[in-house]
Design an enzyme around this catalytic site. Sequence first.
Site, short mmCIF file in Angstrom:
data_model
loop_
_atom_site.label_atom_id
_atom_site.label_comp_id
_atom_site.label_asym_id
_atom_site.label_seq_id
_atom_site.Cartn_x
_atom_site.Cartn_y
_atom_site.Cartn_z
N ALA A 105 0.86 -1.19 0.00
CA ALA A 105 0.00 0.00 0.00
C ALA A 105 0.89 1.24 0.00
O ALA A 105 2.10 1.13 0.21
CB ALA A 105 -0.89 0.02 1.23
N LYS A 106 0.31 2.37 -0.24
CA LYS A 106 1.05 3.63 -0.09
C LYS A 106 0.05 4.75 0.08
O LYS A 106 -1.10 4.65 -0.39
CB LYS A 106 1.89 3.91 -1.35
CG LYS A 106 3.01 4.90 -1.12
CD LYS A 106 4.16 4.20 -0.44
CE LYS A 106 5.41 5.02 -0.36
NZ LYS A 106 6.57 4.15 -0.13
#
Length: 420
Positions: A105-106
């Site tokens: 994720a980011k």
Amino acid sequence: MSKSESVFEMALEQLGDAAQRLNLNASTLRVLSHCERELTVALPVVMDDGRIEVFTGHRVQHSSARGPCKGGIRFHHDVSIDEVKALSMWMTWKCAVVNIPYGGAKGGITVDVTKLTKNEIRRLTRRYTVAMLPIIGSHSDIPAPDVNTSAETMGWIMDTVSMFRGSTVLDIVTGKSIELGGSLGRREATGRGVMFNALELLKRVDQAPSETSVSVQGFGNVGSVSADLLQKEGCRIVAVSDVSGAYYKEDGLPITDMIEYCKSSQNGLLDGFDAPGMTKISNTELLELDVDLLVPAALEKQITEKNADKIKAKFIVEGANGPVTPVAEKILLSKDKYVVPDILANSGGVVVSYFEWVQSIQSFFWDEDEVNRNLKRVIVNSFKSVWEMAEREKVDLRNAAMMIAVDRVARALDARGIFP
Ligand code: GLU
């Protein structure tokens, strides 16, 4: 945005290469080419003067096939959904190549932090956290620091989530300060991982650290610690840079003094630092210096088709995510250079994030030696697997790392099947 400007296109191209070599089936490639979830939010913030500004924030979860999604949050004026998508996909491969049980994720907020006061940044962070509450969670998506975010930012996120839950939640973020259940060694972990990767590479090509000159682009958490630790291993750090410029000294820069200087300088920058024999050069000159090892530890797309044939360093260890574009990499490889890819080179941060998460869940904390020893074990083993894969398949190190990573994620997907 044109195709050549898109960082996500660049990530897809790297995935496509690995998929082809792995003979990955088209359905799996189709799934992996998409991000599972994207959330974009408007973040109104009352500024110190009473004005209301509205910022844009994102969080993207690329894949949860191998475990909870994991990845940092960056505050930068160039943040876009395209960039966050690419970075989230790279997190999936990063966690897979070092075999820690996470997906990718980011997150990011489009903001120039130098224009905000600390109180404004704190309110922005808390507002972002609340906007992300529906999708983050200790066992679903665990944020961490990235560009322009730190242990302090993680503390605000942890406190905000805890206020909403009505109890203190330690395992919602990693990269926290030690007082809040952070892990010893986490702050230095990405730079330490860069150093371990560089030493493994030098060992493979029979080059002594004491005979290795280095330039480091970026003097944030990753660049400064990489430079410091490589110097302690005997390398000569001839140049470092930050947004204030690049600093050069042929017989080696005083890295410890430079780190000390940044602790109290304006915005933590090297601007105004002076040392005998040191000169200022441009960022372009730094990248093109005649050194053995170049560590790009700033942002994406620093080495492109425009400057790739001017790069003289034989070894490039990607401290940043995506600093070398695919076209540039082909040029570098055609000149027999080695590129240790970001997903392996800068994985030390997320590896120790994993150790921190495990410690937070257990409320049982390790000493720093144990953290560093385990980090070294993970990096040395992962480097070995990637190197051996590269030799066996006759591919470059990025392709080898991607083949290992994509294969692991594909197997997890296959074992789970597609719901319903
Ligand atoms: N932001 C770091 C990275 O790009 C660390 C992520 C994490 O620890 O979750 O790898």
